[in-house]
Design an enzyme around this catalytic site. Structure first.
Site, PDB file in Angstrom:
ATOM      1  N   HIS A   1       0.861  -1.197   0.000  1.00 23.79           N
ATOM      2  CA  HIS A   1       0.000   0.000   0.000  1.00 23.79           C
ATOM      3  C   HIS A   1       0.886   1.232   0.000  1.00 23.79           C
ATOM      4  CE1 HIS A   1      -3.856   2.034   1.821  1.00 23.79           C
ATOM      5  NE2 HIS A   1      -3.149   2.902   1.115  1.00 23.79           N
TER       6      HIS A   1
ATOM      7  N   HIS B   1      -9.652   1.056  -1.180  1.00 22.99           N
ATOM      8  CA  HIS B   1      -9.604   1.649   0.155  1.00 22.99           C
ATOM      9  C   HIS B   1     -11.015   1.543   0.731  1.00 22.99           C
ATOM     10  CE1 HIS B   1      -5.826   3.294  -1.227  1.00 22.99           C
ATOM     11  NE2 HIS B   1      -5.654   4.078  -0.178  1.00 22.99           N
TER      12      HIS B   1
ATOM     13  N   GLU C   1     -11.346   3.221   6.053  1.00 26.07           N
ATOM     14  CA  GLU C   1     -10.311   4.128   6.584  1.00 26.07           C
ATOM     15  C   GLU C   1     -11.062   5.203   7.384  1.00 26.07           C
ATOM     16  OE1 GLU C   1      -8.227   6.414   3.587  1.00 26.07           O
ATOM     17  OE2 GLU C   1      -6.572   6.927   4.935  1.00 26.07           O
TER      18      GLU C   1
HETATM   19  N1  ADE Z   1      -4.713   8.761  -1.727  1.00 23.97           N
HETATM   20  C1  ADE Z   1      -3.470   8.767  -1.249  1.00 23.97           C
HETATM   21  N2  ADE Z   1      -3.453   8.315   0.005  1.00 23.97           N
HETATM   22  C2  ADE Z   1      -4.729   8.011   0.339  1.00 23.97           C
HETATM   23  C3  ADE Z   1      -5.382   7.485   1.486  1.00 23.97           C
HETATM   24  N3  ADE Z   1      -4.700   7.172   2.594  1.00 23.97           N
HETATM   25  N4  ADE Z   1      -6.707   7.327   1.449  1.00 23.97           N
HETATM   26  C4  ADE Z   1      -7.407   7.645   0.365  1.00 23.97           C
HETATM   27  N5  ADE Z   1      -6.856   8.126  -0.738  1.00 23.97           N
HETATM   28  C5  ADE Z   1      -5.528   8.310  -0.767  1.00 23.97           C
HETATM   29 ZN    ZN Z   2      -3.797   4.762   0.614  1.00 28.44          ZN
END
Ligand code: ADE
Ligand code: ZN
Length: 341
Positions: free
Chosen positions: A24, A204, A207
């Site tokens: 990642h 993603h 998060e």
């Molecule tokens: N683009 C770059 N880093 C990111 C992240 N942590 N979450 C979502 N989009 C991203």
């Molecule tokens: Zn990311």
């Protein structure tokens, strides 16, 4: 001190030499301020900073969007093939120094084509650096093209169209950018088309977004891996499902801290994930913006949670088992970890 180590220095030395994969990593997020200034001069692009210190001072974020605003601005200095080469080569040298043997790199083509940079220019610079790292370090790599989820699915479809001539160099597609309000469901059709083209799929999810987004990534996008996934733990049935399916989570401790996904590294859920049987891995996400490459992430979370040698070995094993390498390549790396242990 955690089991397996005499001291924190002993653990740091173990982490430094531990063979690992990074799964990642946004290549645009590895743009160090020094290179940003060099490229701004080379390409005559104005940037709103006078000094490196001013740039670093601007890297104080209270959420994902705060970071993204400055991340998209930063990548504006990248114009030519050589810029993408220099960016990628600098990251790969850092990764090699961290005993990274295999990388799976994200790039955001829409962050470049929207500024008039040709898709082929981006691919040419990144892949030339990946090929050089293979020759120089024996490092293997996969390339994952991310769709920006704050844009429309039609724009993602157009980006996939642009990628068609380069599919010999693109291994998968991903989904990144502003999560809340842009659920995976929005991209179900373009992910289905990518799957039909034989591409690997990641997204993603969880998060900042709710567990429901992780469910959607699994059920509607049919992803092979979840990026972050932290909030899955709020839904015990989801956590059990991820464990039962052997789904890999690409966790990014320093990113989580800098984007306030966790308030304190001591509260990071990494050990909880491992104890729940989740295939968690440790990654750097956007190392230039979050203050550490992959070993910096291992160190920060290992010190805060007092991780044991067995836990660190599990994380490194997970990084190869969760990669898109062949079974034979995975076995070779897992044997190297056994030898290291
Ligand atoms: N683009 C770059 N880093 C990111 C992240 N942590 N979450 C979502 N989009 C991203
Ligand atoms: Zn990311």
């Amino acid at each position: 001190m955690a089991e397996g180590f005499a001291s924190a220095d002993d653990r740091a030395a173990f982490i430094a030499g531990l063979p690992k994969a990074e799964l990642h990593l946004h290549i645009e997020g590895s743009l160090e301020p020094e290179l940003m200034f060099t490229l701004a001069q080379r390409n005559k692009v104005a940037i709103p900073f006078a000094t490196i210190e001013e740039v670093r001072a601007a890297y104080a974020f209270s959420n994902l969007q705060d970071f993204l605003d400055i991340y998209y601005q930063g990548m504006g200095v990248l114009h030519r093939e050589q810029d993408f080469y220099d960016l990628t080569a600098a990251y790969l040298a850092r990764a090699h120094a961290d005993a990274v043997r295999h990388v799976e790199i994200f790039f955001d083509p829409q962050g470049h084509t929207a500024r008039g940079v040709a898709f082929g220019t981006v691919i040419a610079g990144i892949t030339r650096a990946l090929d050089a790292a293979a020759a120089r370090y024996g490092m293997t790599s996969k390339l994952i093209m991310c769709f920006l989820r704050h844009l429309s699915e039609a724009e993602a479809e157009a980006t996939l169209d642009e990628a068609l001539p380069y599919l010999d160099r693109i291994d998968g597609v991903g989904l990144d950018s502003s999560e809340v309000g842009h659920p995976p469901a929005k991209f179900a059709r373009v992910f289905a088309r990518a799957r039909g083209l034989g591409l690997k799929l990641v997204a993603h999810a969880g998060e900042e977004g709710p567990p429901a987004y992780v469910h959607e990534a699994l059920d509607l996008l049919k992803v092979d891996r979840i990026d972050h996934g932290n909030r899955s733990l709020e839904d015990p049935a989801l956590a059990r499902r991820l464990a039962a399916e052997g789904m890999t989570l690409t966790v990014c401790p320093l990113s989580n801290l800098k984007l306030c996904v966790v308030g304190d590294m001591a509260d990071h859920p990494l050990r909880t994930m491992l104890n729940a049987g989740l295939n968690a891995t440790v990654n750097s996400d956007d190392p230039s913006y979050f203050g550490g490459y992959v070993n910096g992430n291992y160190l920060a979370v290992a010190d805060a949670l007092d991780l044991s040698k067995d836990e660190l070995l599990t994380l490194a094993r997970n990084s190869f088992s969760g990669s898109f390498l062949s079974d034979a390549e995975k076995a070779r790396h897992l044997a190297a970890i056994d030898a290291y242990a």
